[in-house]
Motif scaffolding. Structure first.
Motif, short mmCIF file in Angstrom:
data_model
loop_
_atom_site.label_atom_id
_atom_site.label_comp_id
_atom_site.label_asym_id
_atom_site.label_seq_id
_atom_site.Cartn_x
_atom_site.Cartn_y
_atom_site.Cartn_z
N ARG A 19 31.24 33.46 35.79
CA ARG A 19 32.47 33.00 35.79
C ARG A 19 34.21 33.08 35.42
O ARG A 19 34.93 33.70 36.53
CB ARG A 19 32.49 31.14 35.96
N LEU A 20 34.14 33.48 34.04
CA LEU A 20 35.25 33.88 33.86
C LEU A 20 35.54 35.54 34.61
O LEU A 20 36.57 35.72 34.46
CB LEU A 20 35.18 34.46 32.59
N ALA A 21 34.21 36.00 34.75
CA ALA A 21 33.95 37.57 35.57
C ALA A 21 34.94 37.39 36.97
O ALA A 21 35.46 38.33 37.31
CB ALA A 21 32.53 38.14 35.27
N LEU A 76 37.90 38.76 37.90
CA LEU A 76 37.95 40.30 39.26
C LEU A 76 38.61 39.73 40.11
O LEU A 76 39.13 40.72 40.49
CB LEU A 76 36.51 40.18 39.60
N ALA A 77 38.76 38.67 40.59
CA ALA A 77 39.49 38.51 41.62
C ALA A 77 41.55 38.38 41.23
O ALA A 77 41.74 39.08 42.36
CB ALA A 77 39.46 36.47 42.00
N GLU A 78 40.97 38.03 40.39
CA GLU A 78 43.22 38.95 39.79
C GLU A 78 43.47 40.22 39.74
O GLU A 78 44.43 40.66 40.66
CB GLU A 78 43.31 38.22 38.23
N ASP A 90 44.21 43.99 46.68
CA ASP A 90 42.88 43.91 47.93
C ASP A 90 42.60 42.21 47.76
O ASP A 90 41.80 41.88 47.47
CB ASP A 90 41.13 43.90 47.52
N PRO A 91 43.43 41.42 48.67
CA PRO A 91 43.85 40.06 48.50
C PRO A 91 41.97 39.36 49.79
O PRO A 91 42.03 37.92 49.38
CB PRO A 91 44.50 39.80 49.45
N ARG A 102 37.38 36.05 48.58
CA ARG A 102 35.89 35.77 48.90
C ARG A 102 36.06 35.42 47.36
O ARG A 102 35.20 34.30 47.20
CB ARG A 102 35.62 37.29 49.08
N GLN A 103 36.03 35.55 46.46
CA GLN A 103 36.38 35.29 44.46
C GLN A 103 36.45 34.40 44.41
O GLN A 103 35.68 33.80 43.84
CB GLN A 103 36.47 36.39 43.84
N TYR A 104 37.89 34.20 45.24
CA TYR A 104 38.44 32.44 44.79
C TYR A 104 37.23 31.44 44.96
O TYR A 104 37.51 29.88 44.80
CB TYR A 104 39.91 32.86 44.90
N ARG A 105 37.40 31.53 46.75
CA ARG A 105 36.45 30.21 47.52
C ARG A 105 34.69 29.96 46.46
O ARG A 105 34.84 29.66 47.04
CB ARG A 105 36.25 31.02 48.84
#
Length: 258
Positions: free
Chosen positions: A160-162, A166-168, A175-176, A181-184
């Motif tokens: 989850r931390l990865a 990655l999302a940030e 690349d929003p 996708r990562q945040y969802r």
């Protein structure tokens, strides 16, 4: 008919002085001593086996405790490098505080420390690989991104931390859509991660993609649900910039939503 009385003579039992001196415990001891004498080798082998087992168990416990302590110490040292201050001056108010003259030097040493930690202590491999990937983001962005993507495919808090890192990184790299996708995915299974920052991240990803309506709705919800927290205040600031009229739907701090 009357039954004839039968007289039974009681036999007197004579107890001798030898009987009085008889000791049952002593008899058992003598029998055991005799048995032990004939099974001396077997007893010695059994005693040696039990002693070896005791030494093995004690030694394993001491070794495990010592190895765990060494792993924790190595993790603390690597993390100290990772969080060290980068300064252009050689002098420091605290001479015991670790500092570096460049970001590259700091993250390269941190990467080496976390790589050693992952190799030597399998119990700390996940967290070591996670921080090694963060170091790689500063040294080799594409390689660091691949490492995070690999770790994000796993399970547990480290995965989850990865995903969060990655999302940030994706959001900051322009690349929003991938960040969304990562945040969802994180919000579907946040684990112990606080949800407010995740929702803010998702709202930013929507905003950067030009999905204004979705972003505003999410900011309104964040500002309402977390109105006394930093996330709520940040959401109100974004609403003021995106669509000020939406602030009318957000309760003031200290009030309950209608």
């Amino acid at each position: 008919m009357a039954k004839a009385a039968i007289k039974v003579k009681k036999k007197k039992v004579k107890i001798t002085a030898r009987d009085l001196k008889h000791d049952a415990f002593r008899d058992h001891y003598e029998r055991f001593a005799t048995w032990a004498k004939h099974h001396r080798r077997q007893i010695i082998r059994t005693a040696i086996g039990l002693l070896a087992l005791l030494i093995l168990v004690t030694g394993t416990a001491l070794f495990t405790a010592s190895r765990r302590e060494s792993a924790e110490k190595a993790l603390a040292e690597a993390y100290e490098i990772f969080t060290a201050e980068v300064t252009s001056t050689s002098s420091s108010a605290d001479p015991t505080r670790r500092t570096y003259s460049s970001e590259e030097q700091k993250y390269r040493e941190a990467l080496e420390a976390f790589t050693r930690l992952a190799q030597r202590y399998p119990s700390h491999r996940d967290v070591a690989e996670y921080y090694a990937a963060l170091c790689q983001l500063h040294l080799n962005r594409s390689e660091g991104t691949r490492d995070l993507e690999r770790l994000a495919q796993g399970k547990g808090e480290t995965a989850r931390l990865a995903r969060l890192a990655l999302a940030e990184h994706l959001l900051a790299s322009g690349d929003p859509a991938s960040a969304e996708r990562q945040y969802r995915r994180l919000l579907e299974d946040p684990g112990e991660l606080p949800q407010a920052p995740l929702k803010l991240g998702l709202a930013r990803a929507l905003e950067f993609q030009g999905k204004k309506t979705e972003a505003v709705e999410l900011y309104v919800k964040i500002a309402t649900d977390y109105r006394t927290q930093d996330a709520g205040r940040t959401a109100r600031e974004r609403l003021a910039a995106l669509e000020p009229s939406a602030l009318e739907r957000v309760p003031e701090e200290g009030t309950s939503p209608s």
